[in-house]
Design a protein around this motif. Structure first.
Motif, PDB file in Angstrom:
ATOM      1  N   LEU A 176       1.003  -1.655   0.230  1.00  0.00           N
ATOM      2  CA  LEU A 176       0.273  -0.033  -0.399  1.00  0.00           C
ATOM      3  C   LEU A 176       0.907   1.233  -0.097  1.00  0.00           C
ATOM      4  O   LEU A 176       0.577   2.094  -0.362  1.00  0.00           O
ATOM      5  CB  LEU A 176      -0.605  -0.326   0.947  1.00  0.00           C
ATOM      6  CG  LEU A 176      -1.476  -1.436   1.045  1.00  0.00           C
ATOM      7  CD1 LEU A 176      -2.375  -0.521   2.612  1.00  0.00           C
ATOM      8  CD2 LEU A 176      -3.313  -1.057   0.358  1.00  0.00           C
ATOM      9  N   GLY A 177       1.927   1.806   1.381  1.00  0.00           N
ATOM     10  CA  GLY A 177       2.692   2.393   0.548  1.00  0.00           C
ATOM     11  C   GLY A 177       3.744   2.921  -0.869  1.00  0.00           C
ATOM     12  O   GLY A 177       4.096   3.727  -0.712  1.00  0.00           O
ATOM     13  N   VAL A 178       4.153   1.627  -1.336  1.00  0.00           N
ATOM     14  CA  VAL A 178       4.870   1.481  -2.151  1.00  0.00           C
ATOM     15  C   VAL A 178       4.173   2.220  -3.100  1.00  0.00           C
ATOM     16  O   VAL A 178       4.363   2.765  -4.709  1.00  0.00           O
ATOM     17  CB  VAL A 178       5.777   0.415  -2.560  1.00  0.00           C
ATOM     18  CG1 VAL A 178       6.179   0.521  -4.115  1.00  0.00           C
ATOM     19  CG2 VAL A 178       6.499   0.062  -1.870  1.00  0.00           C
ATOM     20  N   ALA A 179       2.236   1.704  -3.134  1.00  0.00           N
ATOM     21  CA  ALA A 179       2.008   2.231  -4.391  1.00  0.00           C
ATOM     22  C   ALA A 179       1.025   3.435  -4.452  1.00  0.00           C
ATOM     23  O   ALA A 179       1.446   4.012  -5.268  1.00  0.00           O
ATOM     24  CB  ALA A 179       0.294   1.311  -4.389  1.00  0.00           C
ATOM     25  N   ASP A 180       2.080   4.217  -2.770  1.00  0.00           N
ATOM     26  CA  ASP A 180       0.930   5.826  -2.378  1.00  0.00           C
ATOM     27  C   ASP A 180       2.721   6.410  -3.338  1.00  0.00           C
ATOM     28  O   ASP A 180       2.263   7.251  -3.991  1.00  0.00           O
ATOM     29  CB  ASP A 180       0.522   5.790  -1.090  1.00  0.00           C
ATOM     30  CG  ASP A 180       0.212   6.626  -0.486  1.00  0.00           C
ATOM     31  OD1 ASP A 180      -0.707   6.918  -0.860  1.00  0.00           O
ATOM     32  OD2 ASP A 180       1.507   7.991   0.137  1.00  0.00           O
ATOM     33  N   TRP A 181       3.590   5.971  -3.259  1.00  0.00           N
ATOM     34  CA  TRP A 181       4.536   6.321  -2.776  1.00  0.00           C
ATOM     35  C   TRP A 181       4.738   6.542  -4.924  1.00  0.00           C
ATOM     36  O   TRP A 181       5.148   7.986  -4.793  1.00  0.00           O
ATOM     37  CB  TRP A 181       5.549   5.943  -2.193  1.00  0.00           C
ATOM     38  CG  TRP A 181       7.235   6.474  -2.960  1.00  0.00           C
ATOM     39  CD1 TRP A 181       7.848   7.716  -1.664  1.00  0.00           C
ATOM     40  CD2 TRP A 181       8.101   5.827  -3.299  1.00  0.00           C
ATOM     41  NE1 TRP A 181       9.369   7.796  -2.466  1.00  0.00           N
ATOM     42  CE2 TRP A 181       9.485   6.882  -3.293  1.00  0.00           C
ATOM     43  CE3 TRP A 181       8.942   4.403  -3.967  1.00  0.00           C
ATOM     44  CZ2 TRP A 181      10.562   6.546  -4.142  1.00  0.00           C
ATOM     45  CZ3 TRP A 181       9.526   4.499  -4.877  1.00  0.00           C
ATOM     46  CH2 TRP A 181      10.585   5.755  -4.683  1.00  0.00           C
ATOM     47  N   THR A 182       4.087   5.819  -5.580  1.00  0.00           N
ATOM     48  CA  THR A 182       4.561   5.544  -7.235  1.00  0.00           C
ATOM     49  C   THR A 182       3.732   7.082  -7.444  1.00  0.00           C
ATOM     50  O   THR A 182       4.503   7.475  -8.557  1.00  0.00           O
ATOM     51  CB  THR A 182       3.907   3.968  -7.257  1.00  0.00           C
ATOM     52  OG1 THR A 182       4.598   3.506  -6.749  1.00  0.00           O
ATOM     53  CG2 THR A 182       4.702   4.491  -8.952  1.00  0.00           C
ATOM     54  N   VAL A 183       2.250   6.920  -6.866  1.00  0.00           N
ATOM     55  CA  VAL A 183       1.732   7.916  -7.575  1.00  0.00           C
ATOM     56  C   VAL A 183       2.242   8.860  -6.985  1.00  0.00           C
ATOM     57  O   VAL A 183       2.230  10.078  -7.717  1.00  0.00           O
ATOM     58  CB  VAL A 183       0.162   8.171  -6.729  1.00  0.00           C
ATOM     59  CG1 VAL A 183      -0.718   9.398  -7.204  1.00  0.00           C
ATOM     60  CG2 VAL A 183      -0.401   6.475  -6.975  1.00  0.00           C
ATOM     61  N   LYS A 184       2.030   9.517  -5.700  1.00  0.00           N
ATOM     62  CA  LYS A 184       3.476  10.955  -5.499  1.00  0.00           C
ATOM     63  C   LYS A 184       4.435  11.008  -6.422  1.00  0.00           C
ATOM     64  O   LYS A 184       4.367  12.212  -6.805  1.00  0.00           O
ATOM     65  CB  LYS A 184       3.538  10.702  -4.716  1.00  0.00           C
ATOM     66  CG  LYS A 184       2.904  11.114  -2.327  1.00  0.00           C
ATOM     67  CD  LYS A 184       3.301  10.657  -1.445  1.00  0.00           C
ATOM     68  CE  LYS A 184       2.146  11.081  -0.337  1.00  0.00           C
ATOM     69  NZ  LYS A 184       2.064   9.975  -0.396  1.00  0.00           N
ATOM     70  N   LEU A 185       5.134  10.142  -6.638  1.00  0.00           N
ATOM     71  CA  LEU A 185       6.146  10.803  -7.105  1.00  0.00           C
ATOM     72  C   LEU A 185       6.083  10.900  -9.113  1.00  0.00           C
ATOM     73  O   LEU A 185       6.110  11.941  -9.886  1.00  0.00           O
ATOM     74  CB  LEU A 185       7.274   9.344  -7.622  1.00  0.00           C
ATOM     75  CG  LEU A 185       8.151   9.067  -6.542  1.00  0.00           C
ATOM     76  CD1 LEU A 185       9.104   8.319  -6.945  1.00  0.00           C
ATOM     77  CD2 LEU A 185       8.827  10.175  -5.763  1.00  0.00           C
TER      78      LEU A 185
END
Length: 207
Positions: A176-185
């Protein structure tokens, strides 16, 4: 507070409020709709920093933090299928992540202020976004921090499965965190366009 700073305060409050509402609605398997609105908080901070300076930018961050605290307090009083919509761990994680990430964004932006126009907003947003994701998901869901709220069962977040369904085996909250981080980038790159346009409009000489 200077009246010229009011649009920034309103924009930040609106983004935080919208994100707190939209985080309740899933987008696919790994994200919520809030993941697509929250990153624009960094855009607001960076525009304020570029146009008005670090002081007003920090004041806008505080306004966003206060809005988030109010949303969390309201969320703790609303019961969902599995208890309050906002637990203590989520409230602490959300508030701490926002404050640390946004203030770090301001600091990094200031260090790079004199470089090429895109360096400061891009670098500050990337650093701030990474901190935001790491702090929130760790505090809210990591088993090692369960002492924060012993009565809150987040064992579901610790279920192990392939990262984003295809990678190495990790706890669900990591995916969940990696998916969220990817969107932020991704949005950090896209936000350079409105950043350039808004700053250009706000700093253009009046005729």
């Amino acid at each position: 507070m200077n009246r010229t700073h009011l649009p920034g305060i309103i924009a930040m409050a609106a983004i935080v409020l919208a994100s707190n509402i939209l985080v309740q609605f899933l987008f696919g398997q790994w994200l919520t709709w809030g993941a697509f609105t929250y990153p624009f908080a960094f855009l607001v901070t960076d525009v304020m920093n570029r146009v008005y300076g670090s002081g007003p930018a920090r004041k806008v961050v505080i306004a966003g933090f206060i809005t988030g605290v109010i949303c969390s307090l309201i969320g703790t009083q609303i019961l969902g299928d599995f208890g309050p919509l906002v637990t203590l761990r989520i409230a602490i994680g959300s508030g701490l992540a926002f404050l640390v990430a946004q203030l770090t964004d301001v600091a990094v932006f200031n260090r790079l202020r004199g470089g090429k126009w895109w360096r400061a907003p891009l670098a500050s947003t990337l650093v701030g976004s990474s901190l935001d994701t790491a702090i929130f998901f760790s505090v809210a869901f990591s088993a090692s921090l369960g002492f924060i709220e012993p009565g809150n069962d987040v064992s579901w977040a610790g279920e192990t499965l392939p990262l984003l369904g295809v990678g190495p085996i990790v706890p669900l909250w990591v995916s969940l965190g990696v998916a969220d981080w990817t969107v932020k980038l991704m949005l950090a790159l896209l936000a350079l366009v409105p950043f350039r346009m808004i700053v250009g409009k706000l700093t253009a000489p009046s005729t």
